[in-house]
Design an enzyme around this catalytic site. Structure first.
Site, PDB file in Angstrom:
ATOM      1  N   ASP A 177      -9.435  -9.406   0.582  1.00  0.00           N
ATOM      2  CA  ASP A 177      -9.676  -8.730   1.853  1.00  0.00           C
ATOM      3  C   ASP A 177     -11.034  -9.071   2.441  1.00  0.00           C
ATOM      4  O   ASP A 177     -11.313  -8.751   3.594  1.00  0.00           O
ATOM      5  CB  ASP A 177      -9.553  -7.212   1.673  1.00  0.00           C
ATOM      6  CG  ASP A 177      -8.113  -6.745   1.771  1.00  0.00           C
ATOM      7  OD1 ASP A 177      -7.231  -7.594   1.949  1.00  0.00           O
ATOM      8  OD2 ASP A 177      -7.876  -5.534   1.652  1.00  0.00           O
TER       9      ASP A 177
ATOM     10  N   THR B 273       0.870  -1.158   0.000  1.00  0.00           N
ATOM     11  CA  THR B 273       0.000   0.000   0.000  1.00  0.00           C
ATOM     12  C   THR B 273       0.918   1.222   0.000  1.00  0.00           C
ATOM     13  O   THR B 273       2.124   1.096   0.119  1.00  0.00           O
ATOM     14  CB  THR B 273      -0.903  -0.080   1.249  1.00  0.00           C
ATOM     15  OG1 THR B 273      -1.684  -1.270   1.160  1.00  0.00           O
ATOM     16  CG2 THR B 273      -1.822   1.096   1.404  1.00  0.00           C
TER      17      THR B 273
ATOM     18  N   SER C   6      -7.615  -1.811   6.911  1.00  0.00           N
ATOM     19  CA  SER C   6      -6.948  -1.255   8.092  1.00  0.00           C
ATOM     20  C   SER C   6      -6.325   0.112   7.802  1.00  0.00           C
ATOM     21  O   SER C   6      -5.620   0.668   8.652  1.00  0.00           O
ATOM     22  CB  SER C   6      -5.849  -2.203   8.581  1.00  0.00           C
ATOM     23  OG  SER C   6      -6.399  -3.363   9.136  1.00  0.00           O
TER      24      SER C   6
ATOM     25  N   THR D 232      -4.159   1.827  -2.188  1.00  0.00           N
ATOM     26  CA  THR D 232      -3.660   0.459  -2.297  1.00  0.00           C
ATOM     27  C   THR D 232      -4.215  -0.281  -3.506  1.00  0.00           C
ATOM     28  O   THR D 232      -5.278   0.067  -4.025  1.00  0.00           O
ATOM     29  CB  THR D 232      -4.006  -0.344  -1.020  1.00  0.00           C
ATOM     30  OG1 THR D 232      -3.378  -1.621  -1.066  1.00  0.00           O
ATOM     31  CG2 THR D 232      -5.508  -0.525  -0.881  1.00  0.00           C
ATOM     32  N   VAL D 233      -3.460  -1.294  -3.937  1.00  0.00           N
ATOM     33  CA  VAL D 233      -3.978  -2.324  -4.848  1.00  0.00           C
ATOM     34  C   VAL D 233      -3.894  -3.686  -4.162  1.00  0.00           C
ATOM     35  O   VAL D 233      -4.105  -4.715  -4.784  1.00  0.00           O
ATOM     36  CB  VAL D 233      -3.215  -2.371  -6.192  1.00  0.00           C
ATOM     37  CG1 VAL D 233      -3.548  -1.158  -7.039  1.00  0.00           C
ATOM     38  CG2 VAL D 233      -1.709  -2.504  -5.973  1.00  0.00           C
ATOM     39  N   ASN D 234      -3.568  -3.689  -2.871  1.00  0.00           N
ATOM     40  CA  ASN D 234      -3.458  -4.850  -1.995  1.00  0.00           C
ATOM     41  C   ASN D 234      -2.091  -5.498  -2.100  1.00  0.00           C
ATOM     42  O   ASN D 234      -1.133  -4.956  -1.583  1.00  0.00           O
ATOM     43  CB  ASN D 234      -4.582  -5.865  -2.218  1.00  0.00           C
ATOM     44  CG  ASN D 234      -4.679  -6.864  -1.067  1.00  0.00           C
ATOM     45  OD1 ASN D 234      -4.322  -6.557   0.056  1.00  0.00           O
ATOM     46  ND2 ASN D 234      -5.153  -8.062  -1.350  1.00  0.00           N
TER      47      ASN D 234
END
Length: 575
Positions: free
Chosen positions: A428, A386, A458, A404-406
């Site tokens: 997620d 992220t 988160s 983010t793109v994870n």
């Protein structure tokens, strides 16, 4: 009565317990609110930006020089990161942002998190033996949620920016068209994901020119993403969620086995939400509400810690109480939290100082609480790759955005003709109840996938206002985002500078697994020995988020900006 049952009674009855310790320790919420209100009359007169890449920081200042404000600069920084830092964020992902609008002295939270496509089917993510299918949830089009970042950038321009969108996107378009030299982290990410990138022709064409990863020092261009950015600049939301780009996205996803529709894209909306606010030792913290778990978890941690005088403790006991607060917050946060449009959450209980007082009473002064002794609460993690940036402009507008793109390079799937690397945020969700995700963490039914639902995060972009100083703080780092930002706030309260805060060594506990992750150099041998004697298992951890912090000393009216030294290509800059 068993020991475990005694723990359960203490914890589940906590919301009914009075809180004299809290009232005594946290005396200054009124002072914190007064400090927050006082900012209306203050202006720094210059600006500061800290991001994970110098090209993005400079893009933000370029837009400020053209008459833009912090929100225009945020568009420039985020879109440039999409080009130069795709391993961490981009137009194919989403973001969450905490904003302070100076003119009205108002704080808002912008939710541009991805959502599940309408046709999501949990069976697609389960192997025949009932185990999670990590390939489906992490690689390729089934792993991708409907992107939110483009809508969020357009929202910033429409509601808070001063410049046309085409001006704010111009630096990213230029860099994508003219090219740039990838930094070592991007080159390493491409090399590490080469086999996955080779699975998708458009991914290979973009990231593996001539069949190989780019070499250090070579100029890398991204004309397809430049074209997509130009369409967004010209048409706003419609440039991405309708028309040419939308059709290419849907065609590419469905041809590769995904289930997106044009309606999924057309129906996406960024949303403004009310931030979580926390008062701690005279400091007012403005942070992320659900569908982020970060703000609620941090509120629980700070409410617990407010009953202790950490300054009078030795290092081992200070860490002990912080870890026990982390343990209890993580026990709660994903058991209850999810997308507020789909899930009813007991926020009044979780945010209550009385609930925190009950949790505090379950903490022993010299002994770790085994997580197995606490009622079980599953947790979840949003990925390590992220990015975060922080901005304060000359008028006092502030932006804390985590994007983010994870996972590394998201899904590794590029939609042909768009230059857009899609996220893998579907992992997620709690795709398989009570089964761990890629990070070994569990999910709950509150975070089960439903069409149009946002997956829990988160991400914790935060603004902290003290009696004389203000900070804009955030970090990537998966589930460690919450604890890293929380520790950064503690360091800010202790008077540290932006440079000190980003460089501080870190530790983390998340209920399960029951270990304390520790960065090398965090504890001296005596402290480590004392913690282990209390019952803690210390585990070395090398991977931490790249924090970016901006501070404003309102007394001297000076700004400071710092980028995490763990990421040499980052830049914190004041002009």
């Amino acid at each position: 009565m068993t020991v475990a049952l005694r723990w359960r009674i203490v914890l589940l009855g906590a919301a009914l317990v009075a809180a004299p310790a809290f009232a005594a320790a946290d005396q200054a919420p009124a002072q914190a609110h007064a400090a927050a209100a006082s900012q209306l009359a203050l202006r720094p007169g210059h600006a500061a930006i800290a991001s994970a890449n110098f090209l993005a920081t400079n893009a933000g200042f370029e837009v400020l020089a053209k008459g833009g404000n912090a929100f225009d600069a945020a568009i420039a920084v985020a879109s440039t990161l999409s080009v130069v830092e795709p391993e961490s964020s981009g137009l194919g992902g989403g973001f969450m942002g905490t904003l302070h609008i100076a003119k009205s002295n108002r704080n808002v939270f912008l939710d541009a998190r991805e959502v599940a496509p309408a046709a999501v089917n949990p069976k697609d993510y389960v192997n025949p033996d009932g185990s999670p299918n990590r390939d489906a949830s992490l690689k390729g089009p089934l792993s991708a949620g409907i992107p939110g970042e483009p809508a969020g950038l357009v929202w910033l321009a429409k509601h808070y920016g001063k410049l046309p969108l085409k001006t704010s996107l111009a630096p990213a378009i230029r860099i994508a068209s003219d090219g740039f030299k990838p930094d070592p982290r991007l080159l390493s990410s491409i090399k590490g994901e080469q086999k996955n990138l080779e699975r998708w022709p458009a991914s290979a064409a973009k990231y593996l020119p001539n069949g190989k990863p780019p070499v250090e020092g070579a100029i890398w261009r991204d004309p397809d993403q430049a074209h997509t950015l130009e369409l967004i600049a010209a048409h706003g939301d419609a440039g991405f969620y309708h028309g040419e780009v939308a059709q290419k996205l849907v065609d590419a996803v469905r041809a590769a086995g995904g289930n997106w529709t044009l309606a999924d894209l057309a129906n996406y909306r960024a949303k403004e939400r009310t931030p979580i606010t926390i008062d701690y030792r005279g400091y007012h913290i403005i942070t992320a509400p659900p569908p982020s778990s970060g703000g609620v978890a941090m509120a629980e941690i700070f409410n617990i810690l407010s009953g202790y005088d950490l300054d009078k403790m030795d290092k081992a006991h200070r860490v002990h109480y912080i870890v026990e607060a982390m343990r209890r917050a993580f026990r709660d946060h994903n058991d209850y939290l999810g997308d507020p449009d789909f899930v009813k959450m007991p926020l009044a209980m979780l945010l209550s100082p009385y609930y925190a007082d009950g949790l505090r009473q379950s903490i022993l002064p010299d002994k770790a609480t085994p997580s197995s002794m606490l009622p079980h609460g599953p947790t979840h993690d949003p990925g390590m790759h992220t990015t975060h940036f922080s901005i304060i402009d000359k008028d006092g507008n502030m932006v804390a955005i985590t994007s983010t793109v994870n996972y590394i390079l998201g899904s590794t799937f590029v939609a042909k003709g768009t230059g857009i690397l899609l996220n893998d945020e579907m992992d997620d969700f709690a795709l398989v109840p009570n089964k761990p995700n890629v990070y070994g963490l569990l999910g709950s039914k509150a975070n089960a996938p439903v069409g149009g639902k946002r997956m829990l995060s988160s991400m914790s972009p935060s603004i902290v206002i003290g009696p004389t100083r203000t900070a804009v703080i955030g970090s990537p780092g998966g589930s460690t985002i919450i604890t890293q930002v929380m520790e950064a706030v503690l360091h800010f309260v202790d008077g540290q500078s932006a440079q000190q805060i980003v460089a501080d060594k870190r530790f983390h506990h998340q209920f399960l697994p029951d270990v304390v992750d520790v960065e090398d150099g965090t504890f001296d041998p005596a402290t480590s020995a004392a913690l282990e004697k209390m019952g803690y298992t210390l585990k070395p951890r090398e991977s931490w988020g790249f924090m970016n912090v901006v501070t404003w000393d309102r007394k001297s009216n000076t700004l400071d900006a710092a980028s995490d030294p763990r990421r040499p290509s980052g830049l914190g800059k004041v002009e």
